[in-house]
Scaffold this motif. Structure first.
Motif, PDB file in Angstrom:
ATOM      1  N   GLU A  75      -1.425   4.774  11.870  1.00 13.22           N
ATOM      2  CA  GLU A  75      -1.425   3.722  10.852  1.00 13.22           C
ATOM      3  C   GLU A  75      -0.256   3.879   9.887  1.00 13.22           C
ATOM      4  O   GLU A  75       0.349   2.882   9.467  1.00 13.22           O
ATOM      5  CB  GLU A  75      -2.756   3.729  10.098  1.00 13.22           C
ATOM      6  N   ARG A  76       0.083   5.101   9.555  1.00 10.42           N
ATOM      7  CA  ARG A  76       1.215   5.325   8.648  1.00 10.42           C
ATOM      8  C   ARG A  76       2.537   4.942   9.318  1.00 10.42           C
ATOM      9  O   ARG A  76       3.419   4.348   8.680  1.00 10.42           O
ATOM     10  CB  ARG A  76       1.237   6.790   8.200  1.00 10.42           C
ATOM     11  N   ARG A  79       2.775   1.055   9.618  1.00 13.66           N
ATOM     12  CA  ARG A  79       3.201   0.413   8.367  1.00 13.66           C
ATOM     13  C   ARG A  79       4.720   0.362   8.273  1.00 13.66           C
ATOM     14  O   ARG A  79       5.304  -0.691   7.964  1.00 13.66           O
ATOM     15  CB  ARG A  79       2.628   1.176   7.174  1.00 13.66           C
ATOM     16  N   GLU A  80       5.381   1.470   8.565  1.00 13.24           N
ATOM     17  CA  GLU A  80       6.842   1.518   8.411  1.00 13.24           C
ATOM     18  C   GLU A  80       7.550   0.701   9.501  1.00 13.24           C
ATOM     19  O   GLU A  80       8.598   0.103   9.239  1.00 13.24           O
ATOM     20  CB  GLU A  80       7.323   2.967   8.434  1.00 13.24           C
ATOM     21  N   ARG A 223       5.649   8.551   2.783  1.00 11.26           N
ATOM     22  CA  ARG A 223       6.164   7.507   3.679  1.00 11.26           C
ATOM     23  C   ARG A 223       7.523   7.875   4.264  1.00 11.26           C
ATOM     24  O   ARG A 223       7.965   7.251   5.234  1.00 11.26           O
ATOM     25  CB  ARG A 223       6.293   6.179   2.922  1.00 11.26           C
TER      26      ARG A 223
END
Length: 308
Positions: A75-76, A79-80, A223
């Motif tokens: 998921e991280r 996102r990017e 991030r």
């Protein structure tokens, strides 16, 4: 009561005129103009769909596996990927600049035994542009003035080697080597470039973390590595994201001139080599004024465009 009736009639009249205008425009041009398109589009279903970009099943950074079997990691990264790939104007410029600069950065990293994936760290830092951050970090690698001195770069009113793609990459190499000696893990080294070695060490000690993916951090460093991963995926396979770039920014033909004495006028210097101050600055952004004092033993490599 009479006023309400008048308003009702006026509303019918305006509505009729609007419908007549739309139909008249369609009959004249075959399609509505921008003003009427919004009205018409609200009355028609939208058959277009926006699909997100897929994640890879597996990937590595600097030879270290990214644990994409974990939901949180996927998921991280997702996102990017979506944030960067859907920023189309920026992505197109990155793809174009990558053709000019990434081979150069890659060659310096490889020559110094630094994993090639770290060139994407420079992309994440600056977009391969000579930017200055609000904190006054400068250049491709966003180096602070104090750090520049520690890494052997010259920074003064006349010269700022943080703007030199070659010298600044060599300085970044020194930092990366020191960080790897400290952490022994390239992914944490990349994170430390954003949060500092002491910051990364503090998180590791306080949380007993052995992996970047298990470190609790503020939003920016949490991030940071995922942004690098997303840029790596996009720049290595731009066609997979729908980018079809015909005209990239390719390297230009340049020759090197070694300068080891004072330069009283960069304008005169440029004219001597058949160019001008603008071109000299464009290829040597580390030149900050119109002259340069050179100390004994110092040497500067000045790039001159080759005439076609």
């Amino acid at each position: 009561m009479l006023k309400k009736y008048h308003y009702f009639l006026i509303g019918i009249l305006i509505g009729g005129l609007l419908i007549y205008s739309i139909e008249k425009l369609r009959s004249d041009t075959g399609k509505p103009n921008l003003a009427t398109a919004a009205i018409v589009s609200n009355q028609q279903p939208n058959n277009q769909s926006i699909k997100g970009y897929p994640l890879p099943e597996t990937m590595t950074f600097a030879g270290e596996s990214v644990p994409l079997d974990r939901i949180d990691v996927r998921e991280r990264l997702d996102r990017e990927i979506q944030v960067n790939a859907f920023w189309h104007s920026n992505s197109i410029l990155l793809i174009k600049r990558a053709q000019r600069w990434l081979p150069l950065l890659d060659s310096i990293l490889v020559a110094n035994d630094i994993p090639r994936d770290f060139k994407y760290l420079a992309v994440a830092e600056s977009g391969l542009d000579q930017v200055v951050s609000p904190a006054k970090a400068v250049g491709f690698w966003q180096i602070m003035k104090g750090t520049a001195g520690d890494m052997g770069l010259i920074v003064n009113k006349q010269v700022d080697q943080r703007y030199d793609p070659v010298r600044s990459t060599e300085a970044a190499v020194k930092y990366l080597k020191q960080a790897y000696e400290k952490f022994g893990n390239w992914t944490i080294v990349a994170a430390s470039y954003n949060m500092g070695m002491s910051g990364a060490a503090s998180v590791i000690d306080n949380q007993r973390a052995s992996s970047y993916y298990d470190m609790v951090m503020s939003e920016e460093p949490s991030r940071y590595v995922f942004r690098i991963l997303a840029l790596k995926i996009m720049l290595e396979n731009p066609a997979n994201f729908g980018f079809d770039i015909d005209q990239s920014y390719l390297p230009e033909a340049l020759t090197n001139v070694i300068v080891d004495t004072n330069v009283s006028s960069w304008n005169d210097f440029a004219e001597e080599y058949g160019t001008n101050y603008y071109q000299l600055k464009r290829h040597n952004p580390w030149i900050r004024t119109y002259e340069m004092s050179v100390k004994p033993g110092q040497k500067f490599e000045v790039k001159i465009p080759v005439k076609k």
